[in-house]
Design an enzyme around this catalytic site. Sequence first.
Site, mmCIF file in Angstrom:
data_model
loop_
_atom_site.group_PDB
_atom_site.id
_atom_site.type_symbol
_atom_site.label_atom_id
_atom_site.label_comp_id
_atom_site.label_asym_id
_atom_site.label_seq_id
_atom_site.Cartn_x
_atom_site.Cartn_y
_atom_site.Cartn_z
ATOM 1 N N LEU A 188 44.918 43.633 40.523
ATOM 2 C CA LEU A 188 45.045 43.278 41.940
ATOM 3 C C LEU A 188 45.544 41.844 42.131
ATOM 4 O O LEU A 188 46.519 41.599 42.838
ATOM 5 C CB LEU A 188 43.682 43.461 42.621
ATOM 6 C CG LEU A 188 43.521 42.941 44.050
ATOM 7 C CD1 LEU A 188 44.398 43.715 45.010
ATOM 8 C CD2 LEU A 188 42.054 43.035 44.476
ATOM 9 N N GLY A 199 46.660 39.620 39.666
ATOM 10 C CA GLY A 199 47.869 39.351 38.882
ATOM 11 C C GLY A 199 49.124 39.845 39.574
ATOM 12 O O GLY A 199 50.142 39.133 39.630
ATOM 13 N N LYS A 221 38.825 56.891 51.591
ATOM 14 C CA LYS A 221 37.987 57.836 52.340
ATOM 15 C C LYS A 221 38.651 58.255 53.656
ATOM 16 O O LYS A 221 38.654 59.431 54.025
ATOM 17 C CB LYS A 221 36.629 57.191 52.660
ATOM 18 C CG LYS A 221 35.510 57.536 51.718
ATOM 19 C CD LYS A 221 34.193 57.064 52.337
ATOM 20 C CE LYS A 221 33.031 57.356 51.397
ATOM 21 N NZ LYS A 221 31.761 56.887 51.979
ATOM 22 N N TYR A 229 27.005 39.816 32.410
ATOM 23 C CA TYR A 229 28.296 39.362 32.945
ATOM 24 C C TYR A 229 28.164 37.959 33.529
ATOM 25 O O TYR A 229 28.994 37.083 33.275
ATOM 26 C CB TYR A 229 28.768 40.356 34.011
ATOM 27 C CG TYR A 229 30.016 39.940 34.742
ATOM 28 C CD1 TYR A 229 31.279 40.175 34.197
ATOM 29 C CD2 TYR A 229 29.947 39.330 35.995
ATOM 30 C CE1 TYR A 229 32.424 39.806 34.869
ATOM 31 C CE2 TYR A 229 31.096 38.960 36.675
ATOM 32 C CZ TYR A 229 32.327 39.194 36.112
ATOM 33 O OH TYR A 229 33.467 38.827 36.779
ATOM 34 N N SER A 284 48.249 42.574 35.333
ATOM 35 C CA SER A 284 48.703 43.804 36.002
ATOM 36 C C SER A 284 47.736 44.294 37.073
ATOM 37 O O SER A 284 47.988 45.300 37.722
ATOM 38 C CB SER A 284 48.916 44.912 34.957
ATOM 39 O OG SER A 284 47.698 45.167 34.270
ATOM 40 N N ASP A 299 22.203 49.639 52.851
ATOM 41 C CA ASP A 299 23.203 48.670 53.312
ATOM 42 C C ASP A 299 23.553 47.630 52.253
ATOM 43 O O ASP A 299 24.612 47.039 52.293
ATOM 44 C CB ASP A 299 22.683 47.925 54.545
ATOM 45 C CG ASP A 299 23.047 48.634 55.835
ATOM 46 O OD1 ASP A 299 24.025 49.406 55.835
ATOM 47 O OD2 ASP A 299 22.354 48.407 56.841
ATOM 48 N N GLY A 315 45.427 39.451 32.140
ATOM 49 C CA GLY A 315 45.019 40.426 33.156
ATOM 50 C C GLY A 315 46.020 40.484 34.290
ATOM 51 O O GLY A 315 45.674 40.633 35.461
ATOM 52 N N PRO A 352 36.469 33.166 43.724
ATOM 53 C CA PRO A 352 36.948 33.831 44.949
ATOM 54 C C PRO A 352 35.851 34.680 45.592
ATOM 55 O O PRO A 352 34.931 35.147 44.913
ATOM 56 C CB PRO A 352 38.080 34.730 44.428
ATOM 57 C CG PRO A 352 37.648 35.083 43.036
ATOM 58 C CD PRO A 352 36.789 33.940 42.523
ATOM 59 N N THR A 353 35.962 34.882 46.908
ATOM 60 C CA THR A 353 35.093 35.859 47.571
ATOM 61 C C THR A 353 35.779 37.232 47.489
ATOM 62 O O THR A 353 36.677 37.432 46.686
ATOM 63 C CB THR A 353 34.803 35.439 49.027
ATOM 64 O OG1 THR A 353 36.029 35.066 49.658
ATOM 65 C CG2 THR A 353 33.849 34.254 49.079
#
Length: 314
Positions: free
Chosen positions: A12, A14, A187, A136, A10, A270, A8, A163-164
């Site tokens: 964020l 990696g 946005k 998952y 390619s 929220d 994986g 990770p967070t």
Amino acid sequence: MSIFLVTGGSGLVGSAIQAVVSRNPSSSETWIFLSSKDGDLKVRSDCDAIFEKHKPTHVIHLAAKVGGLFANMSQKVEFYRENIIMNDNVMECCRIHKVKKLVSYLSTCIFPDKTTYPIDEGMLHAGPPHPSNEGYAYAKRMVDTMNRAYSEEYNCCFTSIIPTNIYGPRDNFSITNGHVIPGLIHKCYLAQRDSTPFTIWGSGTPLRQFMYSEDLAELTLWVVREYDDPEPIIISVDEEAEVSIKDVAMAVVKAMDFKGEVVFDTSKADGQFKKTASNKKLRALKPEHKFVGIEEGIGKAVEWFKEHYDTARK
């Protein structure tokens, strides 16, 4: 010579590892970043061929079947089976090919639905995950279980990182399917371009721990080189660095130099107010690490997005 294989490679995280490694190259290390073009890790023969070809000494396993809320709810079987098969193939190939270290990625979303905060590594199996992503979540939890099993039975050095929230260059900037920060950046970019209000869904009050992708990359290198415990480790900014969605939105406004109207659409839900994770274990081992601040990190992500708008994932 150590050969580091990143599945994986390619995405964020990696690409962040690639950036950090390229700034500090080592003559004793070779790095290989795989993408789906290199083979299907769900197919055992593809996985075997990759390990035969590259003969890695270390593996960072980032590849996974991931998706948003609707996908997780409607495809629980696929999220479970595809991740279980992929993880099983990677782990077994690491054992057979005598890989010195395997570091897999887990996620804070696989923790029990009903829990106390801050969450820590010992709470991972303390109750069922949220029903919406149980396929998952259970597949990912099994990575932690099997890390210990491979360690006990075969003396393999397998571990995992939790990770967070991660953000940074080369993220998925989709407004509908992306995560909070890249979605807000996209946005705000469109609001600036079209002279329309910048609308944020919800009140902006929920709190989150956001971590710049290259911070995670640097700490992943530390884990793969130095952290040998099969028990997982949470990689996160400190609890005091938790920020509100409103703080994040205003950091995006500042980085984008947006002068228009900012609207919080409180008709939209929220979500959970906070999901604080404890990084006490990390801080005991790496007290000196300085994380990139939220404004600086968002500034870098905004600059990257503006420069690569035509080709960015969105």
